[in-house]
Design a protein around this motif. Structure first.
Motif, PDB file in Angstrom:
ATOM      1  N   THR A   1       0.843  -1.220   0.000  1.00 39.32           N
ATOM      2  CA  THR A   1       0.000   0.000   0.000  1.00 39.32           C
ATOM      3  C   THR A   1       0.870   1.260   0.000  1.00 39.32           C
ATOM      4  O   THR A   1       0.519   2.258   0.632  1.00 39.32           O
ATOM      5  CB  THR A   1      -0.954   0.021   1.217  1.00 39.32           C
ATOM      6  OG1 THR A   1      -0.164  -0.014   2.408  1.00 39.32           O
ATOM      7  CG2 THR A   1      -1.913  -1.157   1.205  1.00 39.32           C
ATOM      8  N   GLN A   2       1.981   1.201  -0.733  1.00 37.46           N
ATOM      9  CA  GLN A   2       2.865   2.377  -0.793  1.00 37.46           C
ATOM     10  C   GLN A   2       2.121   3.587  -1.366  1.00 37.46           C
ATOM     11  O   GLN A   2       1.479   3.505  -2.420  1.00 37.46           O
ATOM     12  CB  GLN A   2       4.092   2.067  -1.655  1.00 37.46           C
ATOM     13  CG  GLN A   2       5.073   3.230  -1.735  1.00 37.46           C
ATOM     14  CD  GLN A   2       6.340   2.869  -2.478  1.00 37.46           C
ATOM     15  OE1 GLN A   2       6.761   1.702  -2.496  1.00 37.46           O
ATOM     16  NE2 GLN A   2       6.959   3.857  -3.103  1.00 37.46           N
TER      17      GLN A   2
ATOM     18  N   CYS B   1       5.125   3.578   9.057  1.00 35.33           N
ATOM     19  CA  CYS B   1       5.802   4.246   7.925  1.00 35.33           C
ATOM     20  C   CYS B   1       5.914   3.395   6.667  1.00 35.33           C
ATOM     21  O   CYS B   1       6.214   3.929   5.595  1.00 35.33           O
ATOM     22  CB  CYS B   1       7.157   4.767   8.349  1.00 35.33           C
ATOM     23  SG  CYS B   1       8.388   3.467   8.574  1.00 35.33           S
ATOM     24  N   GLY B   2       5.697   2.084   6.763  1.00 30.20           N
ATOM     25  CA  GLY B   2       5.762   1.238   5.568  1.00 30.20           C
ATOM     26  C   GLY B   2       7.059   1.446   4.810  1.00 30.20           C
ATOM     27  O   GLY B   2       8.152   1.383   5.380  1.00 30.20           O
TER      28      GLY B   2
ATOM     29  N   ASP C   1       7.679   0.846  12.016  1.00 29.31           N
ATOM     30  CA  ASP C   1       6.830  -0.160  11.360  1.00 29.31           C
ATOM     31  C   ASP C   1       7.112  -1.498  12.028  1.00 29.31           C
ATOM     32  O   ASP C   1       8.213  -1.714  12.533  1.00 29.31           O
ATOM     33  CB  ASP C   1       7.116  -0.244   9.853  1.00 29.31           C
ATOM     34  CG  ASP C   1       5.930  -0.814   9.084  1.00 29.31           C
ATOM     35  OD1 ASP C   1       5.176  -0.050   8.458  1.00 29.31           O
ATOM     36  OD2 ASP C   1       5.745  -2.066   9.131  1.00 29.31           O
TER      37      ASP C   1
ATOM     38  N   GLU D   1       7.083  -4.377  10.466  1.00 28.46           N
ATOM     39  CA  GLU D   1       7.602  -5.333   9.474  1.00 28.46           C
ATOM     40  C   GLU D   1       9.029  -4.927   9.104  1.00 28.46           C
ATOM     41  O   GLU D   1       9.242  -3.865   8.491  1.00 28.46           O
ATOM     42  CB  GLU D   1       6.735  -5.310   8.202  1.00 28.46           C
ATOM     43  CG  GLU D   1       5.352  -5.875   8.379  1.00 28.46           C
ATOM     44  CD  GLU D   1       5.333  -7.406   8.464  1.00 28.46           C
ATOM     45  OE1 GLU D   1       6.294  -8.047   7.983  1.00 28.46           O
ATOM     46  OE2 GLU D   1       4.360  -7.923   9.028  1.00 28.46           O
TER      47      GLU D   1
HETATM   48  C1  LIG Z   1      -0.740   1.815   4.910  1.00 27.82           C
HETATM   49  S1  LIG Z   1       0.831   1.141   5.300  1.00 27.82           S
HETATM   50  C2  LIG Z   1       1.855   2.560   5.248  1.00 27.82           C
HETATM   51  C3  LIG Z   1       2.314   2.857   3.859  1.00 27.82           C
HETATM   52  C4  LIG Z   1       3.300   4.021   3.791  1.00 27.82           C
HETATM   53  N1  LIG Z   1       2.618   5.291   3.961  1.00 27.82           N
HETATM   54  C5  LIG Z   1       4.050   3.990   2.470  1.00 27.82           C
HETATM   55  O1  LIG Z   1       3.928   4.934   1.663  1.00 27.82           O
HETATM   56  O2  LIG Z   1       4.728   2.994   2.217  1.00 27.82           O
HETATM   57  C6  LIG Z   1       0.698   0.813   7.012  1.00 27.82           C
HETATM   58  C7  LIG Z   1       1.916   0.166   7.655  1.00 27.82           C
HETATM   59  O3  LIG Z   1       1.643  -0.033   9.042  1.00 27.82           O
HETATM   60  C8  LIG Z   1       2.359  -1.152   9.478  1.00 27.82           C
HETATM   61  N2  LIG Z   1       1.730  -1.605  10.729  1.00 27.82           N
HETATM   62  C9  LIG Z   1       0.539  -2.215  10.899  1.00 27.82           C
HETATM   63  N3  LIG Z   1       0.304  -2.436  12.202  1.00 27.82           N
HETATM   64  C10 LIG Z   1       1.369  -1.913  12.882  1.00 27.82           C
HETATM   65  C11 LIG Z   1       1.703  -1.811  14.260  1.00 27.82           C
HETATM   66  N4  LIG Z   1       0.897  -2.284  15.188  1.00 27.82           N
HETATM   67  N5  LIG Z   1       2.847  -1.186  14.598  1.00 27.82           N
HETATM   68  C12 LIG Z   1       3.679  -0.688  13.657  1.00 27.82           C
HETATM   69  N6  LIG Z   1       3.419  -0.764  12.320  1.00 27.82           N
HETATM   70  C13 LIG Z   1       2.280  -1.368  11.949  1.00 27.82           C
HETATM   71  C14 LIG Z   1       2.267  -2.126   8.317  1.00 27.82           C
HETATM   72  O4  LIG Z   1       3.343  -3.047   8.314  1.00 27.82           O
HETATM   73  C15 LIG Z   1       2.293  -1.201   7.099  1.00 27.82           C
HETATM   74  O5  LIG Z   1       3.585  -1.125   6.523  1.00 27.82           O
END
Ligand SMILES: C[S@@+](CC[C@H](N)C(=O)[O-])C[C@H]1O[C@@H](n2cnc3c(N)ncnc32)[C@H](O)[C@@H]1O
Length: 154
Positions: free
Chosen positions: A86-87, A112-113, A132, A134
């Motif tokens: 979802t970048q 931050c993805g 993040d 991951e």
């Molecule tokens: C919508 S994506 C962010 C995309 C980012 N804005 C980009 O442009 O790449 C949301 C991110 O939140 C992370 N995430 C989900 N639950 C989380 C948590 N509890 N703590 C930290 N990160 C988390 C996911 O791994 C994912 O990469």
């Protein structure tokens, strides 16, 4: 509602309208083509927010910037450091940062993805903290941010 229950005040509810959304394969309803950006602040007397009204008007051709932002999905040229499902496109984070920060601000993105916020923070003279859960995504973010930092130093 969740934000308001936690004591936040919604400043704007922005709609990102995608010009090239993925097709709806089932063909049994309308194609989903929007996402919401919530701009909120702590709802108390000490909480102020910054809005660079003039800058937003300038980049919108002299007209007040509206809360519907239209543009394409993330370009392949922004995905060279690895895949994130979802970048977000850089132009979205550029606008968010230019609307609500000044040079030298510290920007925290707790989800931050692939680090789009970090790349744009750097481009706009801000500092960045990204979180993040991951590790693979953090590696992509680090590569993107280092690449951007390298460009600045050239
Ligand atoms: C919508 S994506 C962010 C995309 C980012 N804005 C980009 O442009 O790449 C949301 C991110 O939140 C992370 N995430 C989900 N639950 C989380 C948590 N509890 N703590 C930290 N990160 C988390 C996911 O791994 C994912 O990469």
């Amino acid at each position: 509602m969740a934000l308001e229950q936690e004591g936040f005040k919604i400043i704007n509810n922005i709609t990102w309208q995608k010009t090239n959304p993925p097709p709806n394969l089932a063909c049994r309803c309308f194609t989903h083509s929007t996402e919401t950006i919530l701009w909120a602040k702590k709802d108390n007397k000490r909480s102020k927010h910054l809005f660079n009204y003039g800058k937003m008007k300038e980049i919108n051709g002299g007209k007040q910037m509206k809360d519907v932002w239209t543009g394409s999905l993330t370009k392949p040229s922004e995905k060279t450091e690895g895949k994130h499902p979802t970048q977000k496109p850089e132009y979205l984070l550029e606008r968010i940062i230019q609307a609500s920060t000044e040079e030298g601000y510290i920007i925290l993105d707790p989800f931050c993805g692939s680090g789009t916020t970090g790349v744009e923070a750097l481009r706009n003279g801000c500092k960045f903290i990204g979180i993040d859960n991951e590790e693979e995504y953090l590696k992509i973010a680090k590569r993107r941010i280092e690449k951007e930092d390298g460009k600045k130093k050239l």
